[in-house]
Write an enzyme that holds these catalytic residues in place. Structure first.
Site: not given
Length: 397
Positions: A116-118
């Site tokens: 995801m937003s990592m």
């Protein structure tokens, strides 16, 4: 928690299993399975690990289950936290050694998990390499690299403002509401069917429709995933390379990843720079170790140490308390969250419980992969409290 297989999860003994809805594959409850099977749900492209040696991860396995932490007057152990927080994987690195490695919910050492937003932090690291080489100047205007955006609200914004999500571009939310930019981004990225034909069909088309500006550029931080994709387009433009190949060449292969990674792609072939990255638990840990070692692994400088140190400074004045209540003194800089002005630990954060916590002060890193059924603030706070408790216990051993 109940680990029994639900009716919708693919079962080799039950070929008649109901199909996971294509428009909801990344949402609960399906994320308990799909976060480990993204390539089966949407188009992807590989990120090659290269042909070089794998970076070894020395082990000194330690029992951390009994470590306690307190939150809101309630004491819990790390074992209780793992069992109750929809954990898929946890890996702890202390002083260069793996001291704990846990796989749950069917995750295996060779299996990929959605970042995801990592993903944003991984893209930000590669951007730092290009900045060091003089290919990108963070002080330059976005339109110097992407002149097509002169017709959008990115006119007048700098690359640094994109890196820090402080442009004044209007990007509407939430991603669950049809008609918002965030919702259309999921469609444009190829994550859900294009159920509104008038919506943009690719990520680039979405960026081109961002023509309204709500505040002066640089005035305020506001978390928007579209910014990371603008950064990805800039990186492709200055190198002439697809973003996936760029990540492979500049980061994934040099740091000694064990497995190929992969990233989701939109109908135009552009990788999701904001949320589509997938890798194994140990390779996420190698990325964390790279930042612990000031960007140097395998005897070579991969990410410039000056870029890493500058990232830790952050801009704490622009992070509003309502943006991240679990980081009241935090900052966002160069696609990383920064814990506070004193400790300055890095945090890579992704929806659904994905976390990489990197604390150079104690030579400590934690990777937590999850598939939360919701995204309540209490889950963010609990995860950070548990990681800090492990960090503090490691510091005194």
């Amino acid at each position: 928690m109940d680990e029994t297989s639900p009716d919708w999860r693919p079962d080799p003994m039950k070929p008649g299993t109901p199909i996971i809805p294509q428009a909801e594959w990344y949402l609960p409850p399906y994320n308990r399975w799909t976060f480990q099977h993204v390539s089966e749900m949407t188009p992807t492209t590989p990120i090659w690990r290269g042909s070089g040696p794998v970076l070894p991860l020395p082990e000194r396995i330690t029992d951390i289950d009994g470590i306690e932490f307190e939150l809101a007057g309630r004491r819990s152990t790390i074992r209780e936290f793992l069992d109750s927080s929809f954990t898929d994987g946890l890996l702890i690195v202390s002083r260069g050694e793996v001291i704990a490695e846990t796989y749950m919910n069917g995750l295996k050492p060779h299996r990929h998990h959605l970042a995801m937003s990592m993903s944003k932090s991984i893209v930000g690291a590669v951007c730092g390499i290009l900045v060091h080489r003089g290919l990108i100047d963070p002080r330059s205007l976005v339109t110097e690299y992407l002149p097509e955006l002169e017709t959008t609200a990115y006119r007048g914004a700098t690359v640094q403002q994109v890196l820090d999500m402080t442009t004044g571009v209007t990007i509407t939310k939430p991603y669950t509401e049809p008609g918002t930019h965030a919702y259309m981004l999921f469609q444009a990225a190829g994550w859900r069917p294009l159920d509104y034909p008038e919506h943009p069909q690719t990520t680039w088309q979405l960026i081109l429709m961002l023509t309204e500006q709500q505040r002066p550029h640089g005035a305020l931080f506001e978390y928007r995933s579209a910014e990371s994709n603008v950064l990805g387009f800039i990186m492709q433009r200055v190198t002439g390379m697809p973003l996936a190949d760029l990540i492979s060449t500049e980061l994934w292969a040099p740091m000694g990843a064990e497995h190929n990674a992969y990233v989701t792609v939109d109908p135009g072939g552009f990788p999701s720079a904001d949320a589509g990255f997938n890798a194994t638990l140990r390779d996420y840990a190698r990325f964390a170790l790279l930042y612990l070692r000031s960007g140097r692994l395998h005897g070579k400088q991969i990410v410039p140490s000056a870029w890493i140190e500058e990232t830790r400074r952050g801009n704490h004045d622009l992070l509003q308390r309502e943006d991240r209540l679990d980081l009241p003194r935090g900052a966002y800089h160069n696609q990383f969250w920064i814990e506070d002005p004193e400790r300055r630990a890095f945090i890579c954060a992704g929806h659904g419980g994905q976390r990489i916590y990197i604390d150079p002060e104690t030579d400590f890193a934690a990777v937590k992969l999850s598939s939360w059924p919701d995204a309540g603030l209490d889950r963010y706070v609990e995860t950070l409290a548990a990681i800090r408790a492990i960090r503090d216990a490691c510091a005194v051993r």
